[in-house]
Design a protein around this motif. Structure first.
Motif, mmCIF file in Angstrom:
data_model
loop_
_atom_site.group_PDB
_atom_site.id
_atom_site.type_symbol
_atom_site.label_atom_id
_atom_site.label_comp_id
_atom_site.label_asym_id
_atom_site.label_seq_id
_atom_site.Cartn_x
_atom_site.Cartn_y
_atom_site.Cartn_z
ATOM 1 N N LEU A 20 0.739 -1.031 0.141
ATOM 2 C CA LEU A 20 -0.112 -0.048 -0.136
ATOM 3 C C LEU A 20 1.030 1.133 -0.064
ATOM 4 C CD1 LEU A 20 -2.814 -0.867 2.586
ATOM 5 C CD2 LEU A 20 -2.937 -1.121 -0.075
ATOM 6 N N LEU A 21 2.123 1.376 0.582
ATOM 7 C CA LEU A 21 2.837 2.416 0.535
ATOM 8 C C LEU A 21 3.144 2.741 -0.945
ATOM 9 C CD1 LEU A 21 4.929 4.153 2.128
ATOM 10 C CD2 LEU A 21 6.618 2.366 2.184
ATOM 11 N N VAL A 22 3.698 1.700 -1.653
ATOM 12 C CA VAL A 22 3.964 1.799 -3.103
ATOM 13 C C VAL A 22 2.752 2.188 -3.725
ATOM 14 C CG1 VAL A 22 4.730 0.720 -5.120
ATOM 15 C CG2 VAL A 22 5.585 0.256 -2.899
ATOM 16 N N LEU A 23 1.657 1.662 -3.757
ATOM 17 C CA LEU A 23 0.446 2.042 -4.360
ATOM 18 C C LEU A 23 -0.209 3.049 -3.979
ATOM 19 C CD1 LEU A 23 -0.851 -1.375 -5.434
ATOM 20 C CD2 LEU A 23 0.479 -0.064 -6.823
ATOM 21 N N PHE A 24 -0.110 3.700 -2.656
ATOM 22 C CA PHE A 24 -0.878 4.753 -2.288
ATOM 23 C C PHE A 24 -0.253 5.892 -1.745
ATOM 24 C CE2 PHE A 24 -3.704 1.215 -1.465
ATOM 25 C CZ PHE A 24 -4.895 1.678 -2.325
ATOM 26 N N LEU A 25 0.619 5.839 -0.799
ATOM 27 C CA LEU A 25 1.525 6.873 -0.262
ATOM 28 C C LEU A 25 2.153 7.426 -1.203
ATOM 29 C CD1 LEU A 25 2.035 5.670 3.438
ATOM 30 C CD2 LEU A 25 0.429 6.858 2.637
ATOM 31 N N ILE A 205 11.026 4.292 -7.218
ATOM 32 C CA ILE A 205 10.425 3.269 -8.256
ATOM 33 C C ILE A 205 10.610 1.802 -7.598
ATOM 34 C CG2 ILE A 205 10.242 2.090 -10.274
ATOM 35 C CD1 ILE A 205 9.060 4.860 -10.294
ATOM 36 N N ALA A 206 9.645 0.897 -7.330
ATOM 37 C CA ALA A 206 9.596 -0.272 -6.815
ATOM 38 C C ALA A 206 8.626 -1.019 -7.572
ATOM 39 C CB ALA A 206 9.247 -0.243 -5.468
ATOM 40 N N PHE A 207 9.034 -2.257 -8.009
ATOM 41 C CA PHE A 207 7.890 -3.152 -8.791
ATOM 42 C C PHE A 207 8.307 -4.564 -8.848
ATOM 43 C CE2 PHE A 207 6.574 -4.554 -12.945
ATOM 44 C CZ PHE A 207 5.275 -4.506 -12.935
ATOM 45 N N GLU A 208 7.306 -5.302 -8.646
ATOM 46 C CA GLU A 208 7.422 -6.878 -8.798
ATOM 47 C C GLU A 208 6.424 -7.382 -9.708
ATOM 48 O OE1 GLU A 208 6.793 -10.386 -9.137
ATOM 49 O OE2 GLU A 208 6.296 -10.318 -6.632
ATOM 50 N N LEU A 209 6.588 -7.926 -10.841
ATOM 51 C CA LEU A 209 5.363 -8.040 -11.646
ATOM 52 C C LEU A 209 4.197 -9.097 -11.275
ATOM 53 C CD1 LEU A 209 4.400 -7.855 -14.665
ATOM 54 C CD2 LEU A 209 5.624 -9.769 -15.262
ATOM 55 N N ASP A 210 4.490 -10.150 -10.710
ATOM 56 C CA ASP A 210 3.349 -11.054 -10.228
ATOM 57 C C ASP A 210 2.649 -10.515 -9.063
ATOM 58 O OD1 ASP A 210 1.925 -13.756 -10.354
ATOM 59 O OD2 ASP A 210 2.665 -13.519 -8.256
ATOM 60 N N LEU A 211 3.355 -9.870 -7.988
ATOM 61 C CA LEU A 211 2.497 -9.414 -7.082
ATOM 62 C C LEU A 211 1.570 -8.170 -7.479
ATOM 63 C CD1 LEU A 211 1.743 -9.296 -3.987
ATOM 64 C CD2 LEU A 211 4.124 -7.712 -3.474
ATOM 65 N N PHE A 212 2.179 -7.308 -8.188
ATOM 66 C CA PHE A 212 1.527 -6.109 -8.674
ATOM 67 C C PHE A 212 0.333 -6.529 -9.617
ATOM 68 C CE2 PHE A 212 4.069 -1.940 -7.554
ATOM 69 C CZ PHE A 212 4.613 -2.550 -6.524
ATOM 70 N N SER A 213 0.728 -7.551 -10.474
ATOM 71 C CA SER A 213 -0.539 -7.844 -11.578
ATOM 72 C C SER A 213 -1.757 -8.222 -10.667
ATOM 73 C CB SER A 213 0.200 -9.104 -12.310
ATOM 74 O OG SER A 213 1.052 -8.524 -13.208
ATOM 75 N N ASP A 391 21.815 -3.796 0.858
ATOM 76 C CA ASP A 391 21.122 -2.861 0.387
ATOM 77 C C ASP A 391 19.607 -2.925 0.377
ATOM 78 O OD1 ASP A 391 23.218 -0.424 0.426
ATOM 79 O OD2 ASP A 391 23.982 -2.171 -0.930
ATOM 80 N N TYR A 392 18.950 -1.936 0.666
ATOM 81 C CA TYR A 392 17.378 -1.607 0.847
ATOM 82 C C TYR A 392 16.665 -2.462 -0.366
ATOM 83 C CZ TYR A 392 12.663 0.171 1.344
ATOM 84 O OH TYR A 392 11.323 0.185 1.545
ATOM 85 N N ALA A 393 17.081 -2.131 -1.443
ATOM 86 C CA ALA A 393 16.114 -2.468 -2.575
ATOM 87 C C ALA A 393 16.267 -3.962 -3.083
ATOM 88 C CB ALA A 393 16.984 -1.609 -4.033
ATOM 89 N N GLY A 394 17.206 -4.561 -2.833
ATOM 90 C CA GLY A 394 17.462 -5.824 -3.177
ATOM 91 C C GLY A 394 16.507 -6.802 -2.111
ATOM 92 N N SER A 395 16.924 -6.194 -1.092
ATOM 93 C CA SER A 395 16.019 -6.928 0.169
ATOM 94 C C SER A 395 14.429 -6.831 0.032
ATOM 95 C CB SER A 395 16.459 -6.414 1.576
ATOM 96 O OG SER A 395 17.754 -6.323 1.809
ATOM 97 N N VAL A 396 14.018 -5.613 -0.426
ATOM 98 C CA VAL A 396 12.626 -5.528 -0.766
ATOM 99 C C VAL A 396 12.370 -6.599 -1.688
ATOM 100 C CG1 VAL A 396 11.032 -4.069 -1.805
ATOM 101 C CG2 VAL A 396 12.405 -3.078 -0.290
#
Length: 460
Positions: A20-25, A205-213, A391-396
């Motif tokens: 929700l942080l990615v898609l709303f905030l 920017i952050a994205f993961e195809l299956d989860l966001f789909s 680092d943060y990005a890979g962990s996300v």
């Protein structure tokens, strides 16, 4: 359980909070868009799709498709409605402040913003097209003038619609290409969030195809859907998405229009945490940085963001072992070349991009089931890979991948919903470890992800 998973199954409390942080905030990045208008095709507008005999019903009682797709797209409070809100976000104080800092006028009409916050329509717009609709149907499905009438005609089929210009979103590579245009960036105007734009206040920017789909899904994968398009394989969707994301990243980096910003490299491509760390002259200060064995670079040099490389290294070992060594070699060579000069880095980027494309093809052709999903979770959390979560990005990406693969196992019947829910506590701990990039601690993250993976492993 069908493809329509509830949010409780997709992700636990902390996981949902991150999504929700990615898609709303951080809503300005929530627009997935990009259907470039091909010659002879017109973007007809959302209203054209919204009749009660088409996709505008208030109930999902259609015989073949739900027919309430517009209502889902317009949901005012859930991730499924994020696309419809994309343009409205531009009128909010945060967006207006970003536009003012960039000197681009009103965000609601700035080309720099509309490339992703509205449906790209080129020079061919139908009478019912409205920029204020945000990211509409055709942003993802393609300009509809050439297939609008044929797709509801008696005897219509998906292949015929695709031949007329509909984008085959059931194809993982086609879907990833569309989504990445805004959720990662493209070479087109208004579809690249540079470091300068982020410095003005735009979220990372952050994205993961299956989860966001899944969060944006507006259809049922019932027997009819399977007959027309086949079943979605979430493991394949995740793996292909990772490969396509790296392909896109390296292609943009190699493009002189995107890879440089004045005399500097475009910082968008680099790992944020390599620079955005506490600075102190206190002799007692203890840096939180850890060595990353996947990045053979000199101390103090800002590294390329390798979040997708880490995921691909794990997936390749399971799905395409014949390509795994090549990919690892090319990844290390690219990091080394970044410490030399622009020409060497671009040459190495092209080589690594070719490896990523080979993996995308291998993933798309592979038969990926529960065994592969379990094995990829093991690979992501294996010591040889988890040491790279510095680092943060890979962990996300790692926690979203573990979440996605667990949900895939539920979807494929290999793990029961109750059993999956029982390990949500461990997975939520991993999500909490990456909730705040300013409070990220790599050692704690590795430990929490390891516990979640061990719990998943016990379900095998």
């Amino acid at each position: 359980m069908g493809r329509n998973r509830s949010l409780a199954i997709i992700c636990g409390a902390a996981g949902l909070a991150l999504v929700l942080l990615v898609l709303f905030l951080v809503r300005p990045e929530a627009a997935v868009a990009t259907a470039q208008t091909a010659a002879g095709r017109t973007v007809v507008g959302v209203a054209t799709c919204g009749g009660t005999t088409c996709h505008g019903r208030s109930e999902a009682d259609g015989k073949i498709v739900r027919q309430d797709e517009l209502m889902i797209w317009q949901d005012p409070s859930s991730p499924s409605g994020a696309h419809s809100r994309a343009w409205q976000v531009l009128a909010e104080p945060r967006s207006r402040a970003i536009a003012q800092r960039l000197g681009i006028g009103e965000a609601t009409s700035a080309p720099m913003c509309l490339g992703c916050h509205a449906t790209p329509a080129g020079g061919s717009r139908g009478a019912r097209f409205q920029t204020s609709d945000g990211v509409g149907c055709e942003a993802c499905h393609g300009a509809a003038s050439s297939w609008l009438s044929s797709h509801y005609a008696v005897g219509a089929n998906h292949a015929a619609n695709v031949s007329r210009g509909m984008i085959p979103l059931d194809n993982p590579k086609a879907r990833a290409s569309v989504c990445l245009d805004c959720h990662f960036g493209s070479a087109d105007s208004g579809q690249f969030v540079s470091h300068r734009i982020m410095a003005a206040g735009h979220p990372r920017i952050a994205f993961e195809l299956d989860l966001f789909s899944t969060l944006q899904q507006h259809h049922n994968e019932d027997a009819d859907y399977a007959a027309r398009k086949g079943r979605t394989n979430p493991v394949k969707m995740w793996a292909v998405g990772q490969a396509m994301a790296l392909d896109r990243s390296l292609s943009l980096f190699a493009d002189a229009r995107r890879g440089m910003e004045g005399m500097f490299p475009e910082f968008y491509f680099l790992d944020c945490h390599s620079c955005h760390r506490p600075i102190s002259d206190d002799p007692r200060f203890a840096p939180t940085a850890l060595d990353n064995p996947g990045r053979p670079i000199p101390e103090g040099m800002p590294p390329y963001n390798d979040e997708n490389m880490i995921m691909l290294a794990a997936a390749a070992k399971v799905v395409a072992p014949s390509l795994a060594d090549r990919f690892t070699r090319d990844s290390r060579a690219f990091h080394q070349a970044m410490a030399k000069d622009r020409a060497a880095a671009v040459a190495a980027a092209v080589t690594l991009r070719d490896s990523a494309r080979a993996l995308a093809n291998a993933f798309a052709a592979a038969d990926l089931g529960p065994a592969q999903a379990f094995a990829i979770v093991d690979a992501i959390t294996h010591e040889a890979v988890s040491d790279r979560f510095t680092d943060y990005a890979g962990s996300v990406q790692a926690v979203m991948a573990t979440d996605t693969l667990l949900s895939a196992l539920v979807n494929m019947g290999a793990v029961g919903p109750g059993a999956a829910q029982s390990i949500r506590g461990d997975l939520n701990t991993a999500y909490r470890a990456v909730r705040d990039p300013n409070a990220y601690r790599p050692r704690e993250f590795r430990a929490s992800l390891g516990r979640a993976a061990s719990a998943i492993r016990s379900l095998r």
